[in-house]
Write a protein that holds these residues in place. Structure first.
Motif, short mmCIF file in Angstrom:
data_model
loop_
_atom_site.label_atom_id
_atom_site.label_comp_id
_atom_site.label_asym_id
_atom_site.label_seq_id
_atom_site.Cartn_x
_atom_site.Cartn_y
_atom_site.Cartn_z
N GLY A 169 5.22 15.50 -6.49
CA GLY A 169 5.81 14.43 -5.69
C GLY A 169 4.87 13.24 -5.69
O GLY A 169 3.65 13.41 -5.66
N MET A 170 5.45 12.06 -5.71
CA MET A 170 4.62 10.86 -5.78
C MET A 170 5.15 9.81 -4.82
O MET A 170 6.36 9.66 -4.65
N SER A 171 4.23 9.06 -4.19
CA SER A 171 4.63 7.90 -3.40
C SER A 171 4.19 6.65 -4.13
O SER A 171 3.07 6.56 -4.61
N VAL A 172 5.11 5.69 -4.21
CA VAL A 172 4.75 4.38 -4.77
C VAL A 172 5.09 3.31 -3.74
O VAL A 172 6.07 3.42 -3.01
N PRO A 173 4.24 2.26 -3.67
CA PRO A 173 4.54 1.18 -2.72
C PRO A 173 5.76 0.42 -3.20
O PRO A 173 5.89 0.14 -4.39
N ALA A 174 6.68 0.11 -2.27
CA ALA A 174 7.95 -0.48 -2.71
C ALA A 174 8.33 -1.72 -1.93
O ALA A 174 9.24 -2.45 -2.33
N GLY A 175 7.66 -1.97 -0.81
CA GLY A 175 8.03 -3.16 -0.03
C GLY A 175 7.26 -3.21 1.27
O GLY A 175 6.41 -2.36 1.54
N LEU A 176 7.55 -4.24 2.06
CA LEU A 176 6.91 -4.42 3.36
C LEU A 176 7.98 -4.39 4.45
O LEU A 176 9.12 -4.76 4.21
N ASP A 177 7.58 -3.94 5.64
CA ASP A 177 8.52 -4.04 6.76
C ASP A 177 8.40 -5.45 7.38
O ASP A 177 7.62 -6.28 6.90
N GLN A 178 9.18 -5.68 8.44
CA GLN A 178 9.20 -7.03 9.04
C GLN A 178 7.84 -7.48 9.54
O GLN A 178 7.55 -8.67 9.60
N LYS A 179 7.01 -6.50 9.91
CA LYS A 179 5.69 -6.85 10.43
C LYS A 179 4.64 -6.92 9.33
O LYS A 179 3.45 -7.06 9.60
N GLY A 180 5.10 -6.78 8.09
CA GLY A 180 4.16 -6.94 6.97
C GLY A 180 3.41 -5.68 6.58
O GLY A 180 2.39 -5.76 5.90
N LEU A 181 3.91 -4.52 7.02
CA LEU A 181 3.24 -3.26 6.65
C LEU A 181 3.92 -2.62 5.44
O LEU A 181 5.15 -2.66 5.32
N PRO A 182 3.11 -2.01 4.56
CA PRO A 182 3.68 -1.43 3.34
C PRO A 182 4.51 -0.18 3.62
O PRO A 182 4.23 0.57 4.56
N LEU A 183 5.53 0.03 2.80
CA LEU A 183 6.39 1.21 2.88
C LEU A 183 6.44 1.85 1.50
O LEU A 183 6.41 1.16 0.49
N GLY A 184 6.55 3.18 1.49
CA GLY A 184 6.54 3.88 0.20
C GLY A 184 7.84 4.61 -0.08
O GLY A 184 8.54 5.05 0.83
N LEU A 185 8.15 4.75 -1.36
CA LEU A 185 9.24 5.61 -1.79
C LEU A 185 8.65 6.82 -2.50
O LEU A 185 7.64 6.72 -3.19
N GLN A 186 9.30 7.97 -2.29
CA GLN A 186 8.82 9.22 -2.87
C GLN A 186 9.73 9.67 -4.01
O GLN A 186 10.96 9.64 -3.88
N ILE A 187 9.11 10.08 -5.10
CA ILE A 187 9.84 10.66 -6.23
C ILE A 187 9.41 12.11 -6.34
O ILE A 187 8.21 12.41 -6.34
N VAL A 188 10.39 13.02 -6.42
CA VAL A 188 10.09 14.44 -6.52
C VAL A 188 10.65 14.95 -7.84
O VAL A 188 11.79 14.64 -8.19
N GLY A 189 9.85 15.71 -8.57
CA GLY A 189 10.30 16.20 -9.87
C GLY A 189 10.38 17.71 -9.95
O GLY A 189 10.00 18.42 -9.01
N ARG A 190 10.88 18.19 -11.09
CA ARG A 190 10.88 19.62 -11.36
C ARG A 190 9.43 20.09 -11.53
O ARG A 190 8.56 19.29 -11.89
#
Lengths: 499, 97
Positions: free
Chosen positions: A448-469
Motif C-alpha cells: 500500500g502506498m500514500s501519495v500527496p494529492a492536494g491540500l485542504d482549505q487550511k492548506g494541509l496536505p492530503l494523501g491518496l492510498q493505492i493498494v495492490g495485489r
C-alpha cells in the motif's frame, strides 16, 4: 549548486547530476547537514551522525572516481543522504526505538535493510524519531519528545503532529533534512505520516523487506518501506532495501524487480477498484472530494473504475487491536533490564524486572502490553486472539475477491488531515481511528502506498492510498506516479529548511 | 463478555512483570474496559468455518533452514550493552539463598 538547490532535488535528479559530476556527494551531504541543523526545532532527528556522514561522503566520491577510471556503473543510491528510523539497529550508533528502556543501547550489528541501503551507496545522516516502539499515530509518545509537522494551518500557529509512528522520517523528508528515510508500517505507520506531511510512502508486501535487526513490534504485521518525496524516489529506495534474507524466517525468496522501470506513466486499461466501505465515519468532506478527484484523474488517464466491496472492513481495526498488542506483549518480554537497556534495581529478580519495565515503558506501550497479555491469557485466548486471527482471514479474503475484479484499489489514506499536538491524547480509541483506512492492508500483508494529492482549505496536505495485489508493488508505484503527474502536487511546507 | 476491572489490570501487570502504581491501575482499568468493549464487536461474526490466519500474507508459510552454527565467538559484543556484567557473565540479583 547552492545548498538550498541541493536539498530540493529528488533522489532521481541528484543521482543523475552526481553521475554528470555537476556536484560531489560531499556537497550534497554538507547541504543536508545544514538542513538538519536548520530544522532542529522540528525535533525529527534523535541522533545526528554528521561527522560519520561526511566521512562516508568522501568515500562515496572516491568510489565514484574509481568506477569512472575502471569503467562500470555506480550503485543505485551512491552518495544519497538518508535518514534511518530509530526502530532500525545501526552498528555503533544508538538505536532505542525512542523508548527509555533502550536508553544507551548501541547495537553491535546493522539491520539488513539499513545494510542494504548502505551497500547501495547511500549515506546515513542520523536516526529519526518515532512513537515509542512504533506504537502510535502522532509521534508524541517518543522518549525524545513530540515531533512537529513542518506544515501549519493557514489560520493558526498551532504545532501539528506529523503522524506516526514514522513521524521523524516524514518530517526529515518533508522539511528537506534528508532525501528519503526508512519507515516501518504495522498499521499505517508509513502511509499516515506520509499523508500528514505531504510526501510519498510505501508499505511493501509482507516479506519483501527483511525484518532482521528492526526492533519488533507486531511481527506478523511489521514491514519496512521507503519514504520519499516522489513515487520514483520510493521505487529507487525500495529496490535498494528489498531482497531475500535468510536471517528473517518470514523473508520471502522472490526476485526484486526493477521498480523504477515500472513507472511507465501509463495506466490505460488498468482496472481500479473503489471500495464503498471506505467512506469512514468522521471522514472530512474535503477528503471525500479528493478521493473523487483521484478517481477522475485515473479515469482521464485511461483507467477503468470499478466499484468493489470489502465487507469486513469495519472489523479490521478491532482485530488489529487484538493481534498487534498480543504480538507486542510477547515481543516486548525481552526487555528485562538484564541483558541490555535500562535496569532499575529491586530487592529480588522479579522486582528488578517489574521496576525496569515499569519505569522504562511509557503509557501507550504499557496499555498495549496489558491488552496483549489479557487476550493471550487462559480463558480469553479463543474468544479474542483466535477470533481476531479468523477475522484477519476474512479481511484478507475480501481483498482476494476484490482483486478478481480489479488490479489495484484507490482510497484516501486517512480520514482527516494532521491534527494539533495534544488532540486525541486522552482518548486512545479516537487516536486508533487514524489507522482505519490503512490497517486492513497490514492484516492482509499487501502493498500500500500514500501519495500527496492536494491540500485542504487550511492548506494541509492530503494523501491518496493505492493498494495492490501481493508482490505487485510495481502497479502500485505506477499508479502513484500517474496520480502525482495528474495532481501536479508541488506545495511546500512552511517549515521547510531555510538555508 | 468480561470487564477489565482494577484487579484484572493488576493481575495482567503481574503476568507481564510491569510495576504499576495505584493511579495507573485505575487509569488503565478505565481505558482498557473501553477498548475491550469496542473489540467485542468481533463476536458478531460467525467464524466457525474460518481458518485463523497466522502468516503475514496469504499463501506464504515459514521455510525450514539448516540447523547449524553460523555466528558466535563474540562474547564481548554480546555483553557490551549489559547493565552489569562480570567475568563473561550477566549479573543479576541473587535468586538462590
Amino acid at each position: 549548486m547552492s545548498h538550498s538547490e541541493l536539498i530540493n532535488l529528488t533522489i532521481a535528479e541528484a543521482r543523475d547530476k552526481l553521475a554528470r559530476r555537476e556536484f560531489f556527494a560531499r556537497e550534497l551531504v554538507e547541504a543536508h547537514i545544514a538542513a538538519m541543523d536548520a530544522t532542529r526545532p522540528l525535533n525529527a532527528y534523535v541522533t545526528e551522525t554528521a561527522e560519520k556522514a561526511m566521512e562516508a561522503a568522501k568515500r562515496s566520491d572516491d568510489r565514484r572516481d574509481h568506477i569512472r577510471e575502471i569503467g562500470g556503473s555506480c550503485a543505485s543510491m551512491e552518495g544519497i543522504p538518508i535518514a534511518i528510523k530509530d526502530m532500525f539497529c545501526t552498528e555503533g550508533v544508538p538505536s532505542t526505538a525512542c523508548s527509555k528502556i533502550l536508553k544507551g543501547f548501541v547495537p553491535a550489528y546493522e539491520s539488513t535493510v539499513s545494510a542494504n541501503l548502505l551497500r547501495h551507496g547511500s549515506i546515513m545522516l542520523g536516526k529519526v524519531s518515532n512513537d515509542e516502539f512504533a506504537m502510535g499515530s502522532s509521534n508524541t509518545t517518543s522518549a525524545f519528545g513530540a515531533v512537529k509537522n513542518p506544515w501549519k494551518r493557514a489560520d493558526d500557529a498551532a504545532d501539528l503532529v506529523p503522524g506516526g509512528s514514522s513521524g521523524g522520517s516524514a518530517v526529515a523528508v518533508a522539511s528537506r533534512a534528508a532525501m528519503c528515510a526508512t519507515g516501518t508500517d504495522t498499521g499505517g505507520s508509513i502511509r499516515q505520516p506520509a499523508a500528514f506531511c505531504g510526501i510519498a510512502g510505501l508499505k511493501p508486501t509482507y516479506g519483501r523487506c527483511s525484518r532482521w535487526g528492526i526492533v519488533a513490534f507486531a511481527s506478523s504485521l511489521d514491514q519496512a518501506g521507503p519514504m520519499a518525496r516522489t513515487a520514483r524516489d520510493c521505487a529507487i529506495m525500495l529496490e535498494a532495501m528489498a531482497g531475500f534474507d535468510p536471517k528473517d524466517s518470514t523473508s520471502v525468496d522472490k526476485p526484486v524487480p526493477n521498480f523504477e522501470a515500472a513507472l511507465t506513466g501509463e495506466v490505460k486499461g488498468l482496472k481500479i477498484g473503489v471500495p464503498k466501505e471506505y467512506r469512514a465515519p468522521g471522514m472530512t468532506s474535503e477528503i471525500e472530494a479528493l478521493w473523487e478527484q483521484g478517481i477522475a484523474w485515473l479515469k482521464d488517464a485511461g483507467a477503468e473504475i470499478v466499484e468493489v466491496s470489502l465487507p469486513h472492513t469495519k472489523y479490521a481495526l478491532p482485530a488489529y487491536y487484538i493481534i498487534a498488542p498480543a504480538e507486542a506483549s510477547s515481543n516486548l518480554a525481552r526487555y528485562d533490564g538484564l541483558r541490555y537497556g535500562q535496569r532499575v534495581s529491586g530487592a529480588n529478580l522479579t522486582e528488578m524486572y517489574e521496576n525496569s519495565r515499569g519505569e522504562g515503558f511509557g503509557p501507550e506501550v504499557k496499555r498495549r502490553i496489558l491488552m496483549g497479555t489479557y487476550v493471550l491469557s487462559a480463558g480469553y485466548y479463543d474468544a479474542y486472539y483466535r477470533q481476531a486471527q479468523k477475522v484477519r482471514r476474512l479481511v484478507s479474503n475480501d481483498f482476494s475477491e476484490a482483486f478478481q475484479k480489479c488490479d489495484a484499489l484507490l482510497t484516501p489514506t486517512t480520514p482527516t488531515p494532521a491534527f494539533a499536538i495534544g488532540e486525541n491524547a486522552d482518548d486512545p480509541l479516537a487516536m486508533y481511528l487514524n489507522d482505519v483506512l490503512t490497517v486492513t492492508v497490514n492484516l492482509a500483508g499487501l502493498p500500500g502506498m500514500s501519495v500527496p494529492a492536494g491540500l485542504d482549505q487550511k492548506g494541509l496536505p492530503l494523501g491518496l492510498q493505492i493498494v495492490g495485489r501481493a508482490w505487485d508493488e510495481e502497479t502500485v508505484l505506477r499508479i502513484g506516479d500517474v496520480i502525482e503527474q495528474q495532481s501536479g502536487f508541488n506545495s511546500l511546507p512552511a517549515g521547510l529548511a531555510k538555508l | 463478555m468480561s470487564t477489565f476491572d482494577k484487579a484484572t489490570v493488576a493481575r495482567m501487570a503481574t503476568l507481564a512483570r510491569l510495576k504499576l502504581d495505584d493511579d495507573e491501575l485505575d487509569h488503565f482499568a478505565g481505558e482498557l474496559s473501553q477498548i475491550l468493549t469496542w473489540v467485542e464487536q468481533l463476536s458478531e461474526l460467525d467464524t466457525d468455518q474460518v481458518e485463523p490466519m497466522t502468516s503475514g500474507v496469504a499463501g506464504e508459510g515459514l521455510r525450514w533452514r539448516a540447523d547449524h552454527v553460523d555466528d558466535g565467538n563474540c562474547q564481548d559484543k554480546v555483553l557490551g550493552n549489559a547493565p552489569e556484567a562480570a567475568q563473561g557473565f550477566y549479573c543479576v540479583p541473587k535468586v538462590v539463598e
